[in-house]
Design a protein around this motif. Structure first.
Motif, PDB file in Angstrom:
ATOM      1  N   MET A  67       0.793  -1.346  -0.032  1.00 18.64           N
ATOM      2  CA  MET A  67      -0.067   0.257   0.030  1.00 18.64           C
ATOM      3  C   MET A  67       0.741   1.426  -0.114  1.00 18.64           C
ATOM      4  SD  MET A  67      -3.460  -0.864   2.569  1.00 18.64           S
ATOM      5  CE  MET A  67      -2.596  -0.411   3.698  1.00 18.64           C
ATOM      6  N   GLN A  68       2.024   1.452   0.801  1.00 17.48           N
ATOM      7  CA  GLN A  68       2.774   2.401   0.735  1.00 17.48           C
ATOM      8  C   GLN A  68       3.388   2.566  -0.408  1.00 17.48           C
ATOM      9  OE1 GLN A  68       5.793   1.578   3.672  1.00 17.48           O
ATOM     10  NE2 GLN A  68       4.217   2.272   5.522  1.00 17.48           N
ATOM     11  N   ARG A  69       3.952   1.362  -1.197  1.00 11.32           N
ATOM     12  CA  ARG A  69       4.390   1.538  -2.870  1.00 11.32           C
ATOM     13  C   ARG A  69       3.490   2.218  -3.611  1.00 11.32           C
ATOM     14  NH1 ARG A  69       6.307  -3.885  -5.203  1.00 11.32           N
ATOM     15  NH2 ARG A  69       3.965  -4.050  -5.374  1.00 11.32           N
ATOM     16  N   ALA A  70       2.137   1.609  -3.581  1.00  8.27           N
ATOM     17  CA  ALA A  70       1.163   2.236  -4.403  1.00  8.27           C
ATOM     18  C   ALA A  70       0.809   3.823  -4.252  1.00  8.27           C
ATOM     19  CB  ALA A  70      -0.105   1.565  -4.177  1.00  8.27           C
ATOM     20  N   ALA A  71       1.010   4.160  -2.745  1.00  4.92           N
ATOM     21  CA  ALA A  71       0.686   5.298  -2.344  1.00  4.92           C
ATOM     22  C   ALA A  71       1.634   6.434  -3.025  1.00  4.92           C
ATOM     23  CB  ALA A  71       0.624   5.647  -1.037  1.00  4.92           C
ATOM     24  N   LEU A  72       2.741   5.878  -2.869  1.00  6.76           N
ATOM     25  CA  LEU A  72       4.119   6.644  -3.395  1.00  6.76           C
ATOM     26  C   LEU A  72       3.919   6.647  -5.142  1.00  6.76           C
ATOM     27  CD1 LEU A  72       7.145   5.479  -1.301  1.00  6.76           C
ATOM     28  CD2 LEU A  72       6.085   7.837  -1.200  1.00  6.76           C
ATOM     29  N   HIS A  73       3.564   5.591  -5.750  1.00  5.60           N
ATOM     30  CA  HIS A  73       3.688   5.823  -7.116  1.00  5.60           C
ATOM     31  C   HIS A  73       2.397   6.509  -7.542  1.00  5.60           C
ATOM     32  CE1 HIS A  73       3.980   4.229 -11.172  1.00  5.60           C
ATOM     33  NE2 HIS A  73       2.513   3.905 -11.145  1.00  5.60           N
ATOM     34  N   SER A  74       1.396   6.676  -6.769  1.00  6.38           N
ATOM     35  CA  SER A  74       0.171   7.535  -7.302  1.00  6.38           C
ATOM     36  C   SER A  74       0.598   8.909  -6.891  1.00  6.38           C
ATOM     37  CB  SER A  74      -1.151   7.142  -6.315  1.00  6.38           C
ATOM     38  OG  SER A  74      -0.955   7.474  -5.147  1.00  6.38           O
TER      39      SER A  74
END
Length: 85
Positions: A67-74
């Protein structure tokens, strides 16, 4: 090796196993009484519970990192579209 093993084909193997087994390995040999079996089952259930809990924690950590990776990516700035000539 003057012992007669003709009556028990596994006697030689059993004798070797007893001599080769270090004291710490005794815990891995099968228990003989019903009380020992019950005690061992209880111990193994405790270990199973501990491992299950750790697996849950590990899964939660993996999902949190995803989820952290997805948030950073977004939140990453989008590349502008290529300029048209």
């Amino acid at each position: 090796m003057s012992q007669d093993h003709s009556n028990d084909p596994f006697a030689l193997f059993r004798q070797f196993w007893q001599q080769a087994t270090p004291p710490g390995m005794q815990a891995f040999l099968p228990p003989m009484s019903e009380e020992e079996i019950d005690r061992k089952l209880a111990e193994l259930r405790v270990v199973e519970g501990w491992l299950t809990m750790n697996l849950g924690v590990l899964s939660m950590q993996i999902k949190t990192l995803e989820m952290q990776r997805a948030a950073l990516h977004s939140m990453r700035p989008k590349d502008p579209p290529p300029a048209k000539p």
